[in-house]
Design an enzyme around this catalytic site. Sequence first.
Site, PDB file in Angstrom:
ATOM      1  N   CYS A  23      -6.440   1.331   2.088  1.00 38.88           N
ATOM      2  CA  CYS A  23      -6.430  -0.036   2.631  1.00 38.88           C
ATOM      3  C   CYS A  23      -7.728  -0.786   2.341  1.00 38.88           C
ATOM      4  CB  CYS A  23      -6.140  -0.026   4.124  1.00 38.88           C
ATOM      5  SG  CYS A  23      -7.321   0.919   5.115  1.00 38.88           S
ATOM      6  N   GLN A  80       0.844  -1.193   0.000  1.00 41.12           N
ATOM      7  CA  GLN A  80       0.000   0.000   0.000  1.00 41.12           C
ATOM      8  C   GLN A  80       0.879   1.243   0.000  1.00 41.12           C
ATOM      9  OE1 GLN A  80      -2.879   0.346   3.203  1.00 41.12           O
ATOM     10  NE2 GLN A  80      -3.157   2.541   2.824  1.00 41.12           N
ATOM     11  N   HIS A  91      -7.781   0.423  10.049  1.00 42.38           N
ATOM     12  CA  HIS A  91      -7.070  -0.176   8.924  1.00 42.38           C
ATOM     13  C   HIS A  91      -7.732  -1.489   8.518  1.00 42.38           C
ATOM     14  CE1 HIS A  91      -3.715  -0.994   6.289  1.00 42.38           C
ATOM     15  NE2 HIS A  91      -3.392  -2.102   6.938  1.00 42.38           N
ATOM     16  N   ASP A 106      -1.814  -7.649   4.384  1.00 45.01           N
ATOM     17  CA  ASP A 106      -1.830  -6.283   4.899  1.00 45.01           C
ATOM     18  C   ASP A 106      -0.826  -5.479   4.098  1.00 45.01           C
ATOM     19  OD1 ASP A 106      -1.477  -3.901   6.285  1.00 45.01           O
ATOM     20  OD2 ASP A 106      -1.392  -4.822   8.265  1.00 45.01           O
TER      21      ASP A 106
END
Length: 243
Positions: free
Chosen positions: A103, A97, A177, A192
Amino acid sequence: MMATTSITTASGKKKWLPLEANPDIMNQFLWGLGLPEDEAEFYDVYGLDDELLEMVPKPVLAVLFLFPITAETEAERILEKESVKKEPSDKVYFMKQTVGNACGTIGLLHAIANVSSEIKFAEGSYLDKFFQSTAKMDPLQRAVFLEKDSEMEAAHSVAATAGETEAPNINESVDTHFICFTSVDGELYELDGRKSQAISHGASSPSSLLQDATRVIKAMIQKNPDSINFNVIVLSRKTEGAF
């Protein structure tokens, strides 16, 4: 007047408005980009007790988890970066990211990219072209591709301003997140985009994905007992007689 949906900060980093944890918005967002409406849909998970998990439409293809960013979660992320040694399966689709507040969209892309064998995207659609274009890229190259992709930025902007709650000022800091859990090659992976790679949490299978992800999610919640900013959403396949 629509709120500003994208800025470039003084550091040169692009920033989007955050996506609301709302399955209806996520469905409209991805159906419009080529996810077949009659094959897969996002649903809320109303609790992590066994009885409530039984109510979740099956089969579950991916699990999205929204959690608060705290000093504790940041310290753990840094520690994990130093301790992770095992390389993920090369079958895992993972992207970094680089866009602030992206996200939610990256979590959605992680969710559907890793079940491409289960779902056939509409031929010639945005998602079909996106995953063909990025298939052989590394995680950072995929992030840069997304950052420069005006079509996805526009679609994200529409979704981010379609929520039930008023979109925040884009300059405000967001303290939650999104991450994704998926089962690939017999293992449960945490995806993630703020981490260096996909993280394995042990053995898993498509049939046990929800329970396996729930185990990890419960452990994360227990580390932040004073927070209520948690949300779990699943991507489930629509199959005749599944509901």
